[in-house]
Write a protein that holds these residues in place. Structure first.
Motif, PDB file in Angstrom:
ATOM      1  N   GLY A 371       0.973  -1.112   0.171  1.00  0.00           N
ATOM      2  CA  GLY A 371      -0.217   0.499  -0.054  1.00  0.00           C
ATOM      3  C   GLY A 371       0.898   1.276  -0.250  1.00  0.00           C
ATOM      4  O   GLY A 371       2.065   0.649  -0.239  1.00  0.00           O
ATOM      5  N   GLY A 372       0.281   2.678   0.656  1.00  0.00           N
ATOM      6  CA  GLY A 372       0.835   3.369   0.154  1.00  0.00           C
ATOM      7  C   GLY A 372       0.776   4.641  -1.308  1.00  0.00           C
ATOM      8  O   GLY A 372       0.724   3.245  -2.040  1.00  0.00           O
ATOM      9  N   ALA A 373       1.183   5.460  -0.572  1.00  0.00           N
ATOM     10  CA  ALA A 373       1.892   5.964  -2.113  1.00  0.00           C
ATOM     11  C   ALA A 373       2.425   5.612  -3.700  1.00  0.00           C
ATOM     12  O   ALA A 373       1.983   5.634  -4.193  1.00  0.00           O
ATOM     13  CB  ALA A 373       1.597   7.830  -1.593  1.00  0.00           C
ATOM     14  N   ASN A 374       3.381   5.486  -2.880  1.00  0.00           N
ATOM     15  CA  ASN A 374       4.068   4.709  -4.148  1.00  0.00           C
ATOM     16  C   ASN A 374       3.919   3.276  -4.021  1.00  0.00           C
ATOM     17  O   ASN A 374       5.006   2.360  -4.210  1.00  0.00           O
ATOM     18  CB  ASN A 374       5.817   4.802  -3.281  1.00  0.00           C
ATOM     19  N   GLY A 375       3.515   2.771  -3.211  1.00  0.00           N
ATOM     20  CA  GLY A 375       3.184   1.357  -3.076  1.00  0.00           C
ATOM     21  C   GLY A 375       2.843   0.413  -4.601  1.00  0.00           C
ATOM     22  O   GLY A 375       2.749   0.874  -5.023  1.00  0.00           O
ATOM     23  N   ILE A 376       2.971  -1.225  -4.326  1.00  0.00           N
ATOM     24  CA  ILE A 376       2.343  -1.615  -5.677  1.00  0.00           C
ATOM     25  C   ILE A 376       0.896  -1.680  -5.788  1.00  0.00           C
ATOM     26  O   ILE A 376       0.130  -1.545  -7.182  1.00  0.00           O
ATOM     27  CB  ILE A 376       2.863  -2.756  -5.946  1.00  0.00           C
ATOM     28  N   PHE A 377      -0.009  -1.194  -4.204  1.00  0.00           N
ATOM     29  CA  PHE A 377      -1.215  -1.320  -4.902  1.00  0.00           C
ATOM     30  C   PHE A 377      -1.993  -0.078  -3.888  1.00  0.00           C
ATOM     31  O   PHE A 377      -2.439   0.176  -3.103  1.00  0.00           O
ATOM     32  CB  PHE A 377      -2.515  -2.804  -3.829  1.00  0.00           C
ATOM     33  N   PRO A 378      -2.104   0.788  -4.825  1.00  0.00           N
ATOM     34  CA  PRO A 378      -1.576   2.023  -3.767  1.00  0.00           C
ATOM     35  C   PRO A 378      -3.511   2.931  -3.593  1.00  0.00           C
ATOM     36  O   PRO A 378      -3.069   3.056  -2.169  1.00  0.00           O
ATOM     37  CB  PRO A 378      -1.555   3.176  -4.510  1.00  0.00           C
ATOM     38  N   THR A 379      -4.024   2.099  -4.019  1.00  0.00           N
ATOM     39  CA  THR A 379      -5.550   2.290  -3.741  1.00  0.00           C
ATOM     40  C   THR A 379      -6.359   2.328  -2.558  1.00  0.00           C
ATOM     41  O   THR A 379      -6.322   1.943  -1.571  1.00  0.00           O
ATOM     42  CB  THR A 379      -6.484   1.977  -4.793  1.00  0.00           C
ATOM     43  N   ASP A 380      -6.010  -0.232  -2.425  1.00  0.00           N
ATOM     44  CA  ASP A 380      -6.350  -0.477  -0.946  1.00  0.00           C
ATOM     45  C   ASP A 380      -5.075  -0.308  -0.545  1.00  0.00           C
ATOM     46  O   ASP A 380      -5.289  -0.945   0.667  1.00  0.00           O
ATOM     47  CB  ASP A 380      -7.619  -1.035  -1.242  1.00  0.00           C
ATOM     48  N   GLY A 381      -4.367  -0.935  -0.854  1.00  0.00           N
ATOM     49  CA  GLY A 381      -3.161  -1.460  -0.519  1.00  0.00           C
ATOM     50  C   GLY A 381      -2.952  -2.870  -0.235  1.00  0.00           C
ATOM     51  O   GLY A 381      -2.469  -3.578   0.392  1.00  0.00           O
ATOM     52  N   PHE A 383      -2.644  -6.859  -1.584  1.00  0.00           N
ATOM     53  CA  PHE A 383      -1.948  -7.849  -2.666  1.00  0.00           C
ATOM     54  C   PHE A 383      -2.994  -9.016  -2.272  1.00  0.00           C
ATOM     55  O   PHE A 383      -3.147  -9.226  -1.533  1.00  0.00           O
ATOM     56  CB  PHE A 383      -1.036  -8.286  -2.039  1.00  0.00           C
ATOM     57  N   ASN A 384      -3.792  -8.981  -3.475  1.00  0.00           N
ATOM     58  CA  ASN A 384      -4.694  -9.700  -3.920  1.00  0.00           C
ATOM     59  C   ASN A 384      -4.166 -11.569  -3.576  1.00  0.00           C
ATOM     60  O   ASN A 384      -2.907 -11.861  -4.416  1.00  0.00           O
ATOM     61  CB  ASN A 384      -5.680 -10.567  -4.446  1.00  0.00           C
ATOM     62  N   ILE A 385      -4.057 -12.882  -2.598  1.00  0.00           N
ATOM     63  CA  ILE A 385      -3.298 -13.872  -2.397  1.00  0.00           C
ATOM     64  C   ILE A 385      -4.731 -15.662  -3.086  1.00  0.00           C
ATOM     65  O   ILE A 385      -3.834 -16.373  -3.187  1.00  0.00           O
ATOM     66  CB  ILE A 385      -3.266 -14.059  -1.412  1.00  0.00           C
TER      67      ILE A 385
END
Length: 1000
Positions: A371-381, A383-385
């Motif tokens: 997550g976070g502004a520079n994360g891989i998934f910034p919108t909801d933070g 990571f779908n497993i």
């Protein structure tokens, strides 16, 4: 064969005005004279030139005298030799008139550009407010969009001397001279060969430094001309943080835990570990040092309570093992000068400089989170497993996810798939590295001569400069590719056709066709090389800067008065500057898990004309040995800001031969540079901000409460929570953009200097003593800067200033990560609004005498001292001052002192540099509570004149092996990775060097 002058004799010739390893102005300071000699009584006088006149930095009027009405200091070749430096920046920074460098080897490792650049700034007013010249002419900048000159382009051994003029000088030299001028004067009319080689190393056996230089010159056509060339090479190997005991382990200042300031809390590791940290709705997981899964995580603690595994810690990551204390810098230099008499009154001259500088850096591997502004998934933070098989409603689990984490995960974002959050250090990608090459070209060609029986001198020249930079960096990621590589399932059969069924593959067929390899982020070193190759993103950065200047000057004696000649100088100049910077596409879009950085390009030109006059009022009369007044003015027409005007008035009064008073009052300007005008919006993630609305309820709070509740998001947050409430993601998730402003106008500065020069030539015991004392006061208005973000927040909500509220964007509703009303963006665009004031006192002293202990011996003492009275920054005129005087980097008291003794056979020199005690920035702690003790560094060098043509020398820097004071992580002034203010204090420790000089 050249006529060789022993270094001891050279030192005698310039003794009167060199000072403290950073030579201080004595009575007078020649700037452009071909030679300066002392008379039989040891006093300074101008050597004969074709017009019997010289030009002093701080005036463009050629004169048979060498007095300066403005404070002027000089560094000569002997001072440079005594210092044994590789880069001239090291010599200049000992001088107390220079502030903390904006860029140096020890503060540029974490920068996205500018690695290894060496700059200076007078009075701590900034490098862009210090004008750097070579032989009185401009030098192209080395930082895109800026006028900042990299001193790596200056060939140290080719310097004859350096003139340092403090105070506003825009009327004489144009924009950027608000704080003053640093003029590098190259050698000229040199005959013979001069060479040197030097090697140095620290006591710890690192940061080896090599340099080799050769200068050769010869006369042409029986003395009608001269040509000289210089070749130089230097290599500084660099220093890593893990090379020093105090910087090997991540730490934080104990003050944060109620402990003593300056005491490290160790370890204080990063919470982004190589094995990963995985957050579920039912606990946090990681791997212990043996690779066993555990359902607890402790960044720094020895243990944590675990149901699965042993709960072993600490589980954090030591970043210091990868960081750089001093970046390596390698330089190749070529310089040349030549002149040829075309006739009795016209000469052709030319000079050129080429420099290639390479530098590199390494810092810790990239920290990545979901997550976070520079994360891989910034919108909801999240990571779908789990994922849907393409084209179906069938849910499949990521085969890399351990069963325990899969069981603990839930659907947190409502998409029907279980997800987790993660944070991981990408150790498989290696450390983040950067390699930078800068090429610098500069040449000047022109004509000069005399008019009216040499009563006037003139010159016209063309000056061209070009700098290009190419930077390649590694260790970053392609966010889009990383997302594809994290969406993984097991094969149904052998879908990739490699003969192995049931392997993990990327779900997206298009991504697989483009080379997608599944990324396993669970455990240290778990990611395959194929995945790394698919995800990694090489960063590139290119810049180009050009400068063209055409100028013409005329100076001389207008007519005679009873007290002397009325001198004038007039001239005109045309200058054009252009600059561009170009990042790779991923960086432009912020898709390399870093900040959005735009490309920038722009140009401007300026037409200028100036005039200067000097009028001798009285001379050789009682109480008026000299009374002289002068003035100068310059009008400039910029393509960007329009017409600007700068001027100065000067006065000099000597009631007797031994005492002289001088004063200068000046109005100076600095036009905005390309970056300030044209740079696009670059993203940043500020820290340490306090939201004024936090804790505000449905009523109360006065004007602050009303201003906060007027925002719909804040009102919704209060309605849901009773008071405005923020979570950790809200605090850490603030972003913003910095940018230029094409509507900027020029900065304007008022400077006043007044001083006294004492040289008691009437007393035999003191005839070689010279003392100067100068008061300076500089106020810069319409300072170009962006408002500090905390200031913008306070102005918006505390004062209700709508202009500042326009810079702030809040989230209207809550997201899966952030609260309603939390700050999304605070922008900071360049404006002309702030005020900068500084004042202080400079004192210099020089004295030399023969002791008679050995034949032809001489003892010399030199010192330079600066006391800062005031250094205040005002975000708005009339607002509260942010004081900097007495804080780290701007100590109120600094001095450099030199003691040298020698004969014709040897010379021994000691130079001490004192940095006064200082407080940590009051913006950090709200008051001046935490004090850093004073520091004193002692250097020495011994030179042996073994023969008429060669000499050997050896030296020790930081002879006392003083450690830098602790300014630990999290504290204002800390340079990342150094545990101190590495741009202020010595981080190398004791170091040795030795060399040889040859003259033929």
């Amino acid at each position: 064969m050249m006529t060789f002058t022993p270094p001891f004799a050279r030192g005698r010739r310039l003794a009167l005005f060199t000072s403290a390893g950073i030579a201080a102005l004595a009575i007078s300071t020649p700037a452009f004279a071909q030679e300066v000699e002392t008379n039989e009584e040891g006093q300074l006088e101008a050597a004969e030139t074709p017009t019997n006149a010289i030009v002093v930095t701080g005036s463009r009027i050629a004169s048979p005298t060498v007095e300066s009405p403005a404070p002027l200091q000089v560094v000569d070749a002997q001072v440079i030799d005594d210092a044994g430096v590789t880069n001239i920046q090291e010599v200049l920074l000992e001088n107390p008139v220079f502030g903390t460098p904006g860029l140096s080897r020890t503060n540029s490792a974490f920068l996205t550009s500018g690695t290894g650049v060496a700059t200076v700034d007078l009075r701590d007013l900034g490098s862009d407010r210090t004008l750097v010249l070579i032989n009185g002419r401009r030098v192209v900048g080395s930082i895109a969009g800026s006028a900042t000159v990299d001193l790596n382009v200056i060939p140290t051994q080719f310097i004859d001397r350096i003139d340092i003029l403090t105070g506003g000088a825009s009327s004489l030299y144009g924009s950027d001279a608000i704080a003053g001028v640093v003029n590098f004067v190259y050698k000229e009319n040199f005959e013979g060969i001069e060479a040197n080689a030097q090697y140095g190393i620290t006591e710890e056996g690192d940061d080896a430094r090599y340099q080799a230089n050769i200068t050769a010159g010869t006369n042409l056509s029986g003395g009608d001309g001269n040509i000289m060339v210089h070749f130089g090479y230097s290599n500084e190997k660099g220093l890593l943080s893990n090379s020093r005991a105090n910087t090997r382990v991540d730490d934080l200042d104990s003050i944060y835990f109620g402990g003593e300031f300056g005491e490290p809390t160790e370890p204080y590791y990063s919470s982004f570990p190589p094995q990963g940290r995985f957050v579920t709705s039912n606990g946090t997981f990681t791997y212990d040092p043996n690779g066993n899964l555990q359902d607890c995580f402790t960044t720094n603690g020895p243990t944590c309570t675990a149901t699965i595994g042993s709960g072993t810690g600490p589980n954090g990551f030591n970043r210091q093992d990868f960081r750089t204390l001093a970046v390596p810098v390698e330089r190749y230099l070529f310089a040349a000068r030549g002149n040829y008499a075309l006739s009795d009154n016209i000469s052709l001259f030319a000079e050129g400089t080429f420099n290639k500088t390479t530098s590199s850096r390494i810092i810790e591997p990239f920290p990545l989170e979901s997550g976070g502004a520079n994360g891989i998934f910034p919108t909801d933070g999240g990571f779908n497993i789990e994922n849907y098989l393409p084209g179906t409603s069938t849910i499949v689990a990521n085969p890399f996810v351990p069963a325990e984490i899969l069981a603990a995960a839930t659907d947190s974002n409502g998409d029907g798939l279980r997800d987790i959050g993660f944070a991981r250090r990408l150790s498989e990608f290696g450390g983040r590295t950067g390699s930078t090459t800068r090429d610098f070209y500069r040449f000047v060609v022109g004509l000069e001569g005399g008019l009216f029986d040499d009563k006037f001198s003139w010159d016209i020249s063309y000056n061209y400069g070009d700098v290009s930079e190419n930077q390649v960096s590694s260790g970053q990621v392609n966010v889009i590719n990383f997302r594809d590589a994290l969406a993984v399932r097991s094969e149904v059969g052998d879908e990739n056709g490699n003969g192995i069924a049931g392997e993990a593959i990327c779900i997206d067929p298009e991504a697989r066709a483009n080379g997608c390899a599944p990324a396993n982020i669970f455990g240290a070193g778990s990611m395959s090389q194929d995945a790394v190759n698919y995800i990694q993103a090489q960063g590139t950065y290119q810049t180009g800067i050009t400068q063209q200047v055409v100028q013409a000057n005329l100076s001389g004696s207008l007519f005679e008065l009873p007290a002397g000649s009325v001198g004038i100088a007039v001239g005109a100049e045309y200058r054009k500057e252009s600059s561009f910077s170009d990042n790779d596409a991923l960086t432009n879009a912020g898709l390399n898990a870093g900040n959005v950085l735009p490309d920038t390009s722009g140009s401007f030109d300026v037409k200028e004309a100036y005039g200067e006059i000097r009028v001798p009022v009285l001379a050789d009369t009682p109480f008026f040995e000299i009374l002289e007044v002068g003035a100068a003015a310059r009008v400039s027409d910029y393509s960007t800001v329009g017409t600007t005007f700068s001027w100065n008035v000067t006065g000099t009064w000597a009631p007797v031969d031994d005492l002289r008073f001088r004063a200068t009052y000046a109005k100076a300007v600095r036009a905005p540079n390309v970056g300030e005008l044209f740079s696009g919006l670059s993203q940043t993630f500020p820290s340490g901000l306090t939201d004024p609305c936090e804790g505000i309820g449905a009523t109360g709070g006065g004007a602050l409460g009303d201003n906060c509740r007027a925002d719909p998001g804040v009102a919704a947050n209060i309605a849901a929570n009773g008071t405005f409430t923020l979570n950790q993601s809200d605090i850490q998730g603030i972003s913003g953009f910095n940018g230029g402003n094409p509507d900027l106008q020029e900065e304007t500065a008022t400077s006043f200097t007044a001083g006294v020069i004492l040289n008691p030539r009437s007393f035999d015991a003191l005839r070689n003593l010279t003392i100067t004392a100068d008061y300076y006061d500089i106020e810069v208005e319409d300072v170009i800067s962006g408002f500090p973000r905390q200031f913008s927040l306070d102005q918006c909500y505390g004062q209700g200033n709508a202009t500042f509220c326009d810079l702030i964007t809040r989230r209207p509703t809550a997201t899966a990560v952030n609260s309603a009303g939390s700050i999304d963006l605070i922008n900071s665009l360049s404006v002309n609004a702030s005020v900068l004031k500084t004042s202080g006192v400079d004192v210099t002293a020089t004295w030399f005498t023969g002791l008679g202990l050995l034949d032809n011996d001489r003892l010399s003492l030199r010192g330079a001292y600066t006391h800062i009275l005031e250094y205040d920054f005002f975000s708005l005129p009339g607002g509260d001052a942010d004081r900097a005087d007495g804080e780290v980097g701007t100590s109120k008291d600094r001095f450099t002192a030199n003691l040298a003794y020698g004969t014709g056979d040897f010379r021994m020199s000691f130079t001490g540099t004192f940095i006064g005690s200082a407080y940590i920035d009051d913006q950090f702690d709200g008051s001046r509570v935490y004090e850093i003790p004073a520091e004193f560094y002692l250097d020495m060098q011994t030179t042996f004149f073994a023969g008429d043509t060669y000499e050997f020398y050896l030296g020790v820097d930081n002879l006392l092996d003083n450690d830098a004071p602790n300014i630990l992580s999290g504290v204002t002034g800390n340079v990342t990775g150094s545990d101190t203010a590495a741009d202020v204090y010595d981080v190398f420790g004791r170091r040795y060097y030795a060399g040889v000089r040859l003259n033929f």
